[in-house]
Design a protein around this motif. Structure first.
Motif, mmCIF file in Angstrom:
data_model
loop_
_atom_site.group_PDB
_atom_site.id
_atom_site.type_symbol
_atom_site.label_atom_id
_atom_site.label_comp_id
_atom_site.label_asym_id
_atom_site.label_seq_id
_atom_site.Cartn_x
_atom_site.Cartn_y
_atom_site.Cartn_z
ATOM 1 N N UNK A 106 8.342 11.775 3.486
ATOM 2 C CA UNK A 106 7.236 10.609 3.952
ATOM 3 C C UNK A 106 6.645 10.872 2.572
ATOM 4 N N UNK A 107 6.289 12.038 1.388
ATOM 5 C CA UNK A 107 5.684 12.030 0.344
ATOM 6 C C UNK A 107 6.367 11.045 -0.939
ATOM 7 N N UNK A 108 8.257 11.358 -0.721
ATOM 8 C CA UNK A 108 9.096 10.794 -1.438
ATOM 9 C C UNK A 108 8.703 9.424 -1.391
ATOM 10 N N UNK A 109 8.919 8.606 -0.158
ATOM 11 C CA UNK A 109 8.928 7.193 -0.166
ATOM 12 C C UNK A 109 7.416 6.697 -0.193
ATOM 13 N N UNK A 110 6.469 7.836 0.107
ATOM 14 C CA UNK A 110 5.111 6.938 0.193
ATOM 15 C C UNK A 110 5.168 5.793 -0.534
ATOM 16 N N UNK A 111 3.968 4.734 -0.037
ATOM 17 C CA UNK A 111 3.837 3.552 -0.982
ATOM 18 C C UNK A 111 3.327 3.407 -1.470
ATOM 19 N N UNK A 112 3.310 2.266 -2.676
ATOM 20 C CA UNK A 112 1.795 2.584 -3.928
ATOM 21 C C UNK A 112 0.226 3.321 -2.950
ATOM 22 N N UNK A 113 -0.540 3.573 -4.103
ATOM 23 C CA UNK A 113 -1.654 3.777 -4.014
ATOM 24 C C UNK A 113 -2.287 2.599 -4.125
ATOM 25 N N UNK A 114 -3.073 2.141 -3.072
ATOM 26 C CA UNK A 114 -4.375 0.837 -3.041
ATOM 27 C C UNK A 114 -5.424 1.410 -3.695
ATOM 28 N N UNK A 133 -20.466 -11.558 -0.616
ATOM 29 C CA UNK A 133 -20.088 -9.597 -1.336
ATOM 30 C C UNK A 133 -18.961 -9.617 -0.467
ATOM 31 N N UNK A 134 -18.066 -8.880 -1.707
ATOM 32 C CA UNK A 134 -16.386 -9.281 -0.484
ATOM 33 C C UNK A 134 -16.420 -7.614 -1.561
ATOM 34 N N UNK A 135 -15.278 -7.046 0.096
ATOM 35 C CA UNK A 135 -14.259 -5.835 -0.701
ATOM 36 C C UNK A 135 -12.908 -6.352 -0.636
ATOM 37 N N UNK A 136 -12.273 -5.976 -1.575
ATOM 38 C CA UNK A 136 -11.038 -6.270 -2.028
ATOM 39 C C UNK A 136 -10.232 -4.946 -2.081
ATOM 40 N N UNK A 137 -8.587 -4.844 -0.906
ATOM 41 C CA UNK A 137 -8.144 -4.424 -1.496
ATOM 42 C C UNK A 137 -6.631 -4.031 -2.065
ATOM 43 N N UNK A 138 -6.084 -3.681 -2.970
ATOM 44 C CA UNK A 138 -5.880 -4.578 -4.298
ATOM 45 C C UNK A 138 -4.674 -2.873 -4.693
ATOM 46 N N UNK A 139 -3.534 -3.452 -4.469
ATOM 47 C CA UNK A 139 -2.658 -1.995 -5.409
ATOM 48 C C UNK A 139 -1.997 -2.565 -7.021
ATOM 49 N N UNK A 140 -1.088 -2.189 -7.949
ATOM 50 C CA UNK A 140 -1.496 -2.088 -8.469
ATOM 51 C C UNK A 140 0.892 -2.829 -8.104
ATOM 52 N N UNK A 141 1.260 -3.656 -8.925
ATOM 53 C CA UNK A 141 2.197 -4.143 -9.292
ATOM 54 C C UNK A 141 3.012 -4.244 -10.763
ATOM 55 N N UNK A 142 3.977 -4.208 -10.821
ATOM 56 C CA UNK A 142 4.437 -4.221 -12.235
ATOM 57 C C UNK A 142 5.115 -5.971 -12.134
ATOM 58 N N UNK A 143 5.025 -6.507 -12.634
ATOM 59 C CA UNK A 143 5.459 -7.832 -13.100
ATOM 60 C C UNK A 143 6.424 -8.098 -13.795
ATOM 61 N N UNK A 144 6.781 -7.480 -15.082
ATOM 62 C CA UNK A 144 8.141 -7.455 -15.317
ATOM 63 C C UNK A 144 8.412 -5.996 -16.582
#
Length: 95
Positions: free
Chosen positions: A16-24, A67-78
């Motif tokens: 599960x550590x190896x295949x963990x999703x990107x940090x949010x 007022x909002x809270x946005x959860x996001x993750x970083x993703x490479x575009x290229x």
């Protein structure tokens, strides 16, 4: 039997550590602008422009001033690879 259970648990944890999703991450603040493909939020003195699409889950009525809270993750575009890294220079031995 306990040894097998312990080894199975360790294996699952390692996998599960190896295949963990990107940090949010999250940002909270008032909405400055909303469009179909992005939202702009004020955080302190900074304006955060975050992309969104049809898969973005939206709860409630998001409008300018809300007022909002946005959860996001970083993703490479290229990603563009350059020629190999610089090779360290060989030092000559003094005789």
């Amino acid at each position: 039997m306990k040894l097998i259970a312990a080894l199975t648990g360790i294996t699952l944890l390692a996998a599960s550590t190896v295949y963990a999703a990107p940090k949010t991450y999250q940002v909270t603040g008032p909405v400055l602008e909303v469009k179909d493909d992005m939202i702009v939020v004020q955080k302190g003195s900074e304006k955060w422009q975050i992309a969104k699409d049809k898969d973005t889950k939206v709860t409630g009525d998001v409008k300018v001033g809300s007022k909002v809270t946005i959860m996001y993750s970083m993703k490479a575009a290229s990603i563009e690879a350059k020629d190999g890294a610089a090779k360290p220079e060989k030092k000559e031995k003094k005789k």
